[in-house]
Design a protein around this motif. Structure first.
Motif, PDB file in Angstrom:
ATOM      1  N   ILE A  14      -4.634  -0.332 -17.407  1.00  0.00           N
ATOM      2  CA  ILE A  14      -3.991  -1.140 -16.371  1.00  0.00           C
ATOM      3  C   ILE A  14      -5.003  -1.480 -15.285  1.00  0.00           C
ATOM      4  O   ILE A  14      -5.832  -0.643 -14.916  1.00  0.00           O
ATOM      5  N   ASP A  15      -4.959  -2.717 -14.801  1.00  0.00           N
ATOM      6  CA  ASP A  15      -5.771  -3.080 -13.634  1.00  0.00           C
ATOM      7  C   ASP A  15      -4.844  -3.385 -12.454  1.00  0.00           C
ATOM      8  O   ASP A  15      -3.814  -4.037 -12.615  1.00  0.00           O
ATOM      9  N   VAL A  16      -5.188  -2.869 -11.304  1.00  0.00           N
ATOM     10  CA  VAL A  16      -4.368  -3.015 -10.100  1.00  0.00           C
ATOM     11  C   VAL A  16      -5.267  -3.330  -8.907  1.00  0.00           C
ATOM     12  O   VAL A  16      -6.471  -3.070  -8.931  1.00  0.00           O
ATOM     13  N   ARG A  17      -4.646  -3.865  -7.860  1.00  0.00           N
ATOM     14  CA  ARG A  17      -5.421  -4.195  -6.655  1.00  0.00           C
ATOM     15  C   ARG A  17      -5.640  -2.975  -5.777  1.00  0.00           C
ATOM     16  O   ARG A  17      -6.640  -2.883  -5.075  1.00  0.00           O
ATOM     17  N   GLU A  18      -4.677  -2.043  -5.793  1.00  0.00           N
ATOM     18  CA  GLU A  18      -4.812  -0.824  -4.998  1.00  0.00           C
ATOM     19  C   GLU A  18      -4.385   0.370  -5.851  1.00  0.00           C
ATOM     20  O   GLU A  18      -3.213   0.489  -6.222  1.00  0.00           O
ATOM     21  N   CYS A  19      -5.330   1.257  -6.139  1.00  0.00           N
ATOM     22  CA  CYS A  19      -5.009   2.433  -6.949  1.00  0.00           C
ATOM     23  C   CYS A  19      -3.979   3.325  -6.270  1.00  0.00           C
ATOM     24  O   CYS A  19      -3.165   3.974  -6.932  1.00  0.00           O
ATOM     25  N   THR A  20      -4.012   3.369  -4.936  1.00  0.00           N
ATOM     26  CA  THR A  20      -3.087   4.240  -4.208  1.00  0.00           C
ATOM     27  C   THR A  20      -1.641   3.826  -4.439  1.00  0.00           C
ATOM     28  O   THR A  20      -0.747   4.679  -4.465  1.00  0.00           O
ATOM     29  N   VAL A  21      -1.392   2.523  -4.601  1.00  0.00           N
ATOM     30  CA  VAL A  21      -0.019   2.047  -4.852  1.00  0.00           C
ATOM     31  C   VAL A  21       0.442   2.527  -6.220  1.00  0.00           C
ATOM     32  O   VAL A  21       1.573   3.009  -6.383  1.00  0.00           O
ATOM     33  N   LEU A  22      -0.423   2.424  -7.231  1.00  0.00           N
ATOM     34  CA  LEU A  22      -0.085   2.905  -8.572  1.00  0.00           C
ATOM     35  C   LEU A  22       0.136   4.418  -8.559  1.00  0.00           C
ATOM     36  O   LEU A  22       1.103   4.916  -9.164  1.00  0.00           O
ATOM     37  N   GLU A  23      -0.731   5.151  -7.877  1.00  0.00           N
ATOM     38  CA  GLU A  23      -0.580   6.610  -7.815  1.00  0.00           C
ATOM     39  C   GLU A  23       0.734   7.000  -7.150  1.00  0.00           C
ATOM     40  O   GLU A  23       1.365   7.988  -7.526  1.00  0.00           O
ATOM     41  N   SER A  24       1.149   6.231  -6.155  1.00  0.00           N
ATOM     42  CA  SER A  24       2.433   6.493  -5.496  1.00  0.00           C
ATOM     43  C   SER A  24       3.592   6.333  -6.470  1.00  0.00           C
ATOM     44  O   SER A  24       4.527   7.152  -6.486  1.00  0.00           O
ATOM     45  N   VAL A  25       3.532   5.297  -7.311  1.00  0.00           N
ATOM     46  CA  VAL A  25       4.581   5.073  -8.312  1.00  0.00           C
ATOM     47  C   VAL A  25       4.594   6.219  -9.325  1.00  0.00           C
ATOM     48  O   VAL A  25       5.662   6.749  -9.682  1.00  0.00           O
ATOM     49  N   LEU A  26       3.412   6.606  -9.798  1.00  0.00           N
ATOM     50  CA  LEU A  26       3.328   7.687 -10.779  1.00  0.00           C
ATOM     51  C   LEU A  26       3.875   8.993 -10.215  1.00  0.00           C
ATOM     52  O   LEU A  26       4.508   9.772 -10.921  1.00  0.00           O
ATOM     53  N   ALA A  27       3.632   9.223  -8.920  1.00  0.00           N
ATOM     54  CA  ALA A  27       4.167  10.431  -8.287  1.00  0.00           C
ATOM     55  C   ALA A  27       5.688  10.353  -8.180  1.00  0.00           C
ATOM     56  O   ALA A  27       6.396  11.347  -8.408  1.00  0.00           O
ATOM     57  N   ASP A  28       6.210   9.168  -7.851  1.00  0.00           N
ATOM     58  CA  ASP A  28       7.657   9.002  -7.695  1.00  0.00           C
ATOM     59  C   ASP A  28       8.401   9.202  -9.012  1.00  0.00           C
ATOM     60  O   ASP A  28       9.528   9.723  -9.029  1.00  0.00           O
TER      61      ASP A  28
END
Length: 413
Positions: A105-119
Motif C-alpha cells: 500500500i502507498d499512502v501520503r501519511e504513514c501515521t494515518v494508516l497506523e492509526s487505522v491499523l491500531a483502531d
C-alpha cells in the motif's frame, strides 16, 4: 451567490467530484484532469477565472506551490484521512479476504494508516508500506508494488495514485485504487468555499492610500497617475497629500505586479494605506500608517486595517504590528512605561520568536529595526517598571565591556 471551484485531480477524481456535488447548485466546478500529479503546475498556468482551487491530494498541491504564490484565490487539498483508508479496506474485504500481511500500500501519511491499523486491532499484521513524498518517482512506485507482488507473493496492491493503478492493471497485478469518500470531499469543498467568501469580503473592503507629496519631485508626482491606474483608484490632491480611494483587493492585486513594486520603492517612506468600514476611517488609518513610517523611519509601504493592525506589504512577515493596546496587561505596561502600542506589539512578537528567553540590547535592536541606543532606552523603561530583569552578562571578545543579558517579565503569548 454561486462559487466556482477549480478541481485538479485524475479524470476519475474529477468525475466523482461532479457526482458528489450534483445536489449543490451553489457550487460550479471547473475541471482540470491530469494523468500524474506532477502535471498540476502546468495545468495551473491555463487556469480560468475562479473563486477557489481544490486539489485531489497533497502531491499536486505541493508540486504547485510556486505557481500558486502568484494566484490570488484560496486553494486547499483533500487530505487523506482515516475514513478514506478504512473505506478502501472495507471495499477490499467485501471482494476477498482482508489479509494485511499480503498487501502492499502507498499512502501520503504513514501515521494515518497506523492509526487505522491500531483502531481495527490489526496487531502484528502489517502491509508493505510506501510513504509518498512530494518528489516521488512514478516508476519507483510502480516498481515497489510490482516487486512486492512478485517476490513476496502478495495478493493485492492498494495505491493512492491513479496513474499507478492504470500501470499495475496493465501488468495484470491485482490492485485497488484508494476510494475518495464523499463526506471528506464535501468537507474540503465547503472549507475552500468558505475561504473564498471570506476573501471576497476582505478584498471588497474600502481602502485608502496616501502619498506624501511634500518632498516629492516633479518626476515622482507623475508616479501618482501610474499608482492610481494600478490600484484602480480614484485619485485626488488634498491637504494631507495625494489620496487614492480603492479597495483592499485592488491593493493585493497591484502588489503582484512588478510595476507597482518598482513605484512603491521609488516613493519609499512616503506611501501608506489604510482600510476600514468607511472612507473616513480608511483615510485616517492610512494617515496613521504614514505617521508610523515617518516616526519609526521605516520604508514601508504599510497598511493599517480596521483592527489597528499594521501590515508590511512588499515583504509580508506573517505577523502584524498592533497600533492600539486592548489587552489589559499591555495597557498597564503602556501606561507605566510610556512605550507606544507599536513598540509593545513588537516586544511581544520578539518574546515569541526568540529561541532563548534571554537577550541583549543588540538582539532587541535587530528585531525592532532601531539603533542599539534606542533599544537600550526601551530596556531601561522596562527595567524601571520591573517588566524586564537583568540576568547576567556576556563577554564575546577578550577586550571591551561585557554586555548585559536581559529577560522579559510580562506575558507575551
Amino acid at each position: 451567490m454561486r462559487t466556482k471551484v477549480a478541481i485538479f485531480g485524475s479524470k476519475e477524481f474529477c468525475q466523482r467530484a461532479i457526482q458528489f456535488t450534483e445536489q449543490r447548485s451553489e457550487i460550479i466546478l471547473d475541471l482540470y484532469p491530469y494523468n500524474i500529479p506532477s502535471e498540476a503546475p502546468e495545468l495551473l498556468k491555463k487556469l480560468l477565472p475562479c473563486d477557489a482551487i481544490l486539489f485531489s491530494g497533497s502531491l499536486p498541491y505541493v508540486a504547485s506551490t510556486e505557481v500558486l504564490a502568484s494566484i490570488p484565490v484560496p486553494s486547499v487539498y483533500l487530505k487523506q484521512d482515516e475514513t478514506e483508508i478504512t473505506t478502501t479496506l472495507l471495499a477490499i474485504s467485501l471482494k476477498q479476504p482482508l489479509e494485511l500481511e499480503k498487501m502492499s500500500i502507498d499512502v501520503r501519511e504513514c501515521t494515518v494508516l497506523e492509526s487505522v491499523l491500531a483502531d481495527i486491532k490489526a496487531g502484528e499484521q502489517r502491509p508493505l508500506i510506501y510513504q509518498l513524498e512530494e518528489d516521488y518517482v512514478l516508476d519507483d512506485l510502480v516498481q515497489f508494488h510490482t516487486s512486492a507482488y512478485e517476490k513476496n507473493r502478495l495478493n493485492v496492491a492498494v495505491t493512492s495514485v491513479h496513474a499507478v493503478y492504470d500501470r499495475l492493471t496493465e501488468l495484470g497485478i491485482p490492485v485497488f485504487k484508494m476510494i475518495s469518500v464523499k463526506s471528506s470531499f464535501l468537507k474540503a469543498i465547503d472549507r475552500v468555499c468558505q475561504e473564498a467568501l471570506l476573501q471576497k469580503s476582505e478584498t471588497s473592503k474600502i481602502a485608502a492610500g496616501i502619498l506624501d507629496d511634500s518632498i516629492l519631485t516633479t518626476e515622482m508626482k507623475d508616479s501618482s497617475k501610474k499608482l492610481a491606474h494600478l490600484l484602480h483608484a480614484h485619485c485626488i490632491h488634498a491637504e494631507e497629500g495625494i489620496l487614492f480611494y480603492t479597495t483592499q483587493g485592488a491593493i493585493q492585486s497591484a502588489l503582484l505586479t512588478p510595476e507597482f513594486q518598482q513605484l512603491a520603492t521609488q516613493v519609499s517612506g512616503q506611501l501608506a494605506f489604510g482600510s476600514g468600514r468607511t472612507l473616513t476611517s480608511a483615510k485616517e488609518n492610512a494617515l496613521s500608517a504614514l505617521r508610523y513610517m515617518q516616526t519609526e523611519q521605516n520604508a514601508g509601504p504599510y497598511l493599517l486595517d480596521e483592527k489597528k493592525e499594521l501590515h508590511t506589504l512588499l515583504q509580508p512577515t506573517g505577523s502584524a504590528i498592533e497600533l492600539r493596546v486592548i489587552e489589559p496587561v499591555l495597557a498597564e505596561i503602556a501606561e507605566k512605561t510610556a512605550l507606544s502600542p507599536a513598540v509593545l506589539s513588537k516586544l511581544a512578537t520578539f518574546g515569541q520568536s526568540q529561541h532563548s528567553t534571554q537577550f541583549t540590547a543588540n538582539d532587541l535592536a535587530s528585531h525592532l529595526g532601531v539603533s542599539r541606543r534606542t533599544a537600550e532606552r526601551t530596556i531601561r523603561k522596562l527595567l524601571s517598571s520591573e517588566y524586564a530583569n537583568t540576568v547576567g552578562e556576556e563577554m564575546t571578545y577578550r577586550q571591551g565591556r561585557p554586555r548585559a543579558v536581559y529577560e522579559l517579565n510580562f506575558p507575551v503569548y
